[in-house]
Design a protein around this motif. Structure first.
Motif, PDB file in Angstrom:
ATOM      1  N   UNK A 295     -33.570  63.697 -43.790  1.00  0.00           N
ATOM      2  CA  UNK A 295     -34.232  64.740 -44.572  1.00  0.00           C
ATOM      3  C   UNK A 295     -33.490  64.979 -45.889  1.00  0.00           C
ATOM      4  N   UNK A 296     -32.166  65.022 -45.822  1.00  0.00           N
ATOM      5  CA  UNK A 296     -31.381  65.234 -47.027  1.00  0.00           C
ATOM      6  C   UNK A 296     -31.456  64.055 -47.983  1.00  0.00           C
ATOM      7  N   UNK A 297     -31.404  62.844 -47.414  1.00  0.00           N
ATOM      8  CA  UNK A 297     -31.465  61.633 -48.234  1.00  0.00           C
ATOM      9  C   UNK A 297     -32.825  61.504 -48.911  1.00  0.00           C
ATOM     10  N   UNK A 298     -33.881  61.788 -48.184  1.00  0.00           N
ATOM     11  CA  UNK A 298     -35.239  61.718 -48.745  1.00  0.00           C
ATOM     12  C   UNK A 298     -35.377  62.677 -49.922  1.00  0.00           C
ATOM     13  N   UNK A 299     -34.892  63.891 -49.765  1.00  0.00           N
ATOM     14  CA  UNK A 299     -34.984  64.886 -50.827  1.00  0.00           C
ATOM     15  C   UNK A 299     -34.220  64.433 -52.070  1.00  0.00           C
ATOM     16  N   UNK A 300     -33.039  63.878 -51.856  1.00  0.00           N
ATOM     17  CA  UNK A 300     -32.221  63.400 -52.977  1.00  0.00           C
ATOM     18  C   UNK A 300     -32.898  62.243 -53.701  1.00  0.00           C
ATOM     19  N   UNK A 301     -33.364  61.269 -52.939  1.00  0.00           N
ATOM     20  CA  UNK A 301     -33.995  60.096 -53.532  1.00  0.00           C
ATOM     21  C   UNK A 301     -35.283  60.465 -54.266  1.00  0.00           C
ATOM     22  N   UNK A 302     -36.065  61.360 -53.662  1.00  0.00           N
ATOM     23  CA  UNK A 302     -37.315  61.782 -54.296  1.00  0.00           C
ATOM     24  C   UNK A 302     -37.039  62.433 -55.643  1.00  0.00           C
ATOM     25  N   UNK A 303     -35.978  63.227 -55.704  1.00  0.00           N
ATOM     26  CA  UNK A 303     -35.616  63.872 -56.969  1.00  0.00           C
ATOM     27  C   UNK A 303     -35.197  62.858 -58.019  1.00  0.00           C
ATOM     28  N   UNK A 304     -34.468  61.832 -57.597  1.00  0.00           N
ATOM     29  CA  UNK A 304     -34.021  60.798 -58.534  1.00  0.00           C
ATOM     30  C   UNK A 304     -35.193  59.999 -59.089  1.00  0.00           C
ATOM     31  N   UNK A 305     -36.137  59.654 -58.226  1.00  0.00           N
ATOM     32  CA  UNK A 305     -37.304  58.878 -58.675  1.00  0.00           C
ATOM     33  C   UNK A 305     -38.174  59.727 -59.604  1.00  0.00           C
TER      34      UNK A 305
ATOM     35  N   UNK B 298     -42.678  59.248 -69.127  1.00  0.00           N
ATOM     36  CA  UNK B 298     -43.124  60.403 -69.911  1.00  0.00           C
ATOM     37  C   UNK B 298     -43.162  61.692 -69.087  1.00  0.00           C
ATOM     38  N   UNK B 299     -42.399  61.718 -67.994  1.00  0.00           N
ATOM     39  CA  UNK B 299     -42.347  62.921 -67.175  1.00  0.00           C
ATOM     40  C   UNK B 299     -43.587  63.179 -66.353  1.00  0.00           C
ATOM     41  N   UNK B 300     -44.470  62.174 -66.233  1.00  0.00           N
ATOM     42  CA  UNK B 300     -45.712  62.338 -65.465  1.00  0.00           C
ATOM     43  C   UNK B 300     -45.733  61.413 -64.248  1.00  0.00           C
ATOM     44  N   UNK B 301     -46.324  61.904 -63.156  1.00  0.00           N
ATOM     45  CA  UNK B 301     -46.422  61.097 -61.944  1.00  0.00           C
ATOM     46  C   UNK B 301     -47.228  59.833 -62.223  1.00  0.00           C
ATOM     47  N   UNK B 302     -46.667  58.659 -61.981  1.00  0.00           N
ATOM     48  CA  UNK B 302     -47.387  57.411 -62.280  1.00  0.00           C
ATOM     49  C   UNK B 302     -48.537  57.155 -61.302  1.00  0.00           C
ATOM     50  N   UNK B 303     -49.558  56.471 -61.787  1.00  0.00           N
ATOM     51  CA  UNK B 303     -50.681  56.077 -60.948  1.00  0.00           C
ATOM     52  C   UNK B 303     -50.350  54.743 -60.291  1.00  0.00           C
ATOM     53  N   UNK B 304     -50.518  54.684 -58.963  1.00  0.00           N
ATOM     54  CA  UNK B 304     -50.174  53.453 -58.244  1.00  0.00           C
ATOM     55  C   UNK B 304     -51.283  53.049 -57.275  1.00  0.00           C
ATOM     56  N   UNK B 305     -51.363  51.751 -57.028  1.00  0.00           N
ATOM     57  CA  UNK B 305     -52.147  51.216 -55.916  1.00  0.00           C
ATOM     58  C   UNK B 305     -51.130  50.759 -54.895  1.00  0.00           C
TER      59      UNK B 305
ATOM     60  N   UNK C 294     -43.546  60.452 -55.324  1.00  0.00           N
ATOM     61  CA  UNK C 294     -44.391  61.526 -55.820  1.00  0.00           C
ATOM     62  C   UNK C 294     -45.491  60.989 -56.715  1.00  0.00           C
ATOM     63  N   UNK C 295     -45.852  59.717 -56.496  1.00  0.00           N
ATOM     64  CA  UNK C 295     -46.836  59.053 -57.357  1.00  0.00           C
ATOM     65  C   UNK C 295     -48.268  59.448 -56.991  1.00  0.00           C
ATOM     66  N   UNK C 296     -49.185  59.187 -57.907  1.00  0.00           N
ATOM     67  CA  UNK C 296     -50.612  59.402 -57.659  1.00  0.00           C
ATOM     68  C   UNK C 296     -51.194  58.099 -57.121  1.00  0.00           C
TER      69      UNK C 296
ATOM     70  N   UNK D  28     -35.958  52.099 -61.489  1.00  0.00           N
ATOM     71  CA  UNK D  28     -35.771  51.134 -62.567  1.00  0.00           C
ATOM     72  C   UNK D  28     -37.093  50.797 -63.246  1.00  0.00           C
ATOM     73  N   UNK D  29     -38.126  50.609 -62.446  1.00  0.00           N
ATOM     74  CA  UNK D  29     -39.435  50.234 -63.000  1.00  0.00           C
ATOM     75  C   UNK D  29     -40.020  51.385 -63.821  1.00  0.00           C
ATOM     76  N   UNK D  30     -39.932  52.603 -63.307  1.00  0.00           N
ATOM     77  CA  UNK D  30     -40.499  53.759 -64.006  1.00  0.00           C
ATOM     78  C   UNK D  30     -39.754  54.017 -65.329  1.00  0.00           C
ATOM     79  N   UNK D  31     -38.427  53.914 -65.255  1.00  0.00           N
ATOM     80  CA  UNK D  31     -37.618  54.210 -66.435  1.00  0.00           C
ATOM     81  C   UNK D  31     -37.830  53.184 -67.548  1.00  0.00           C
ATOM     82  N   UNK D  32     -38.178  51.959 -67.163  1.00  0.00           N
ATOM     83  CA  UNK D  32     -38.345  50.895 -68.149  1.00  0.00           C
ATOM     84  C   UNK D  32     -39.757  50.840 -68.743  1.00  0.00           C
TER      85      UNK D  32
END
Length: 270
Positions: free
Chosen positions: A156-166, A172-179, A192-194, A265-269
């Motif tokens: 639970x703690x690891x998930x919360x930490x990782x989710x915050x990092x991603x 652009x600070x917006x949830x990316x759209x994914x398939x 937290x993607x769409x 890495x993918x989102x940041x790039x």
């Protein structure tokens, strides 16, 4: 002389029997005698045989120490593995056998287990809810509830930490759209993607390709363990291959960390 011949036959038969047992076991020792954890250290407790590293990692998370996976972690698509006689012999000597219904060798596993081993079917899904439920269930079964509860708290703690990092790496600070492939939607949840579309487990059909591409996903979260190649060619979407199965260290948290690192890495790039 006749008496000597009578004595020789049982000795020969006994030797042959020992050789046969040795051959089936692979190393000449029973699962209990050769019990070691993923690091190679001696372990104790019930003998747990898991079909793959995924089930084995859940058992380890639940507090089991004597855990062995039949399918090597290096096998990309575990259900394609061809069981060996030594695997079936190990199953026969287990206290618990963990498997998933979608694995085609589940029937052979059940036959090999006989009446001794307790068969436990697990529903494999890396969502935190399902993982926590599996670990809790196994902890109750193995008598290691405290260890299971501690691991679940760590998840639970690891998930919360990782989710915050991603989330901090969102374009652009917006949830990316994914398939997403149906068995990697947990990664989309972690990010937290769409989710604008899902596919699989079958290969994407021409109609699905058109429909998914029309939704203009920025990223495709494919299932590395079931990948059929580029999912949406020509769509401009970046494909990330998400792994569901832990490595030979049986560290299930490592699966979440790896997926988070890929997405960061993918989102940041982008």
């Amino acid at each position: 002389m006749a008496r000597a011949r009578v004595l020789v036959r049982p000795l020969v038969a006994l030797s042959a029997g020992l050789l046969l047992v040795s051959g089936c076991g692979g190393s000449g020792t029973s699962p209990k005698d050769a019990s070691k954890d993923a690091s190679g250290k001696s372990s104790s407790g019930p003998v747990v045989i898991a079909t793959t590293s995924w089930e084995a990692a859940l058992a380890k998370a639940a507090g089991a120490e004597n855990v062995r996976s039949l399918v090597p972690a290096s096998i990309r698509h575990a259900p394609d593995y061809d069981l060996k006689p030594s695997d079936l012999a190990a199953v026969a000597g287990a206290d618990y056998v963990l498997y998933a219904s979608f694995e085609p060798f589940a029937g052979r596993i059940k036959e090999a287990a006989g009446s001794k081993a307790k068969m436990i079917e697990l529903e494999l899904d890396n969502t935190p809810e399902k993982t926590t439920a599996n670990v809790t269930r196994l902890g109750k079964t193995f008598g290691t509830r405290q260890a299971a509860a501690k691991w679940n708290a760590g998840l639970a703690g690891e998930w919360k930490t990782l989710a915050g990092q991603v989330k901090a790496a969102w374009p652009d600070g917006k949830a990316p759209a994914v398939s997403s492939q149906v068995f990697t939607t947990w990664a989309a949840e972690l990010a937290g993607a769409r989710v604008v579309g899902t596919y699989g487990p079958e290969a994407v059909s021409p109609k699905q390709l058109s429909e998914l591409s029309a939704k203009k996903p920025e990223f495709v979260l494919d299932n590395e363990n079931m990948s059929t190649g580029t999912v949406l060619p020509g769509s401009g979407a970046e494909q990330l291959n998400i792994v569901n199965y832990p490595g030979k260290d049986l560290d299930l948290l490592g699966v979440y960390r790896k997926a988070a690192d890929q997405m960061k890495k993918a989102f940041a790039a982008s």
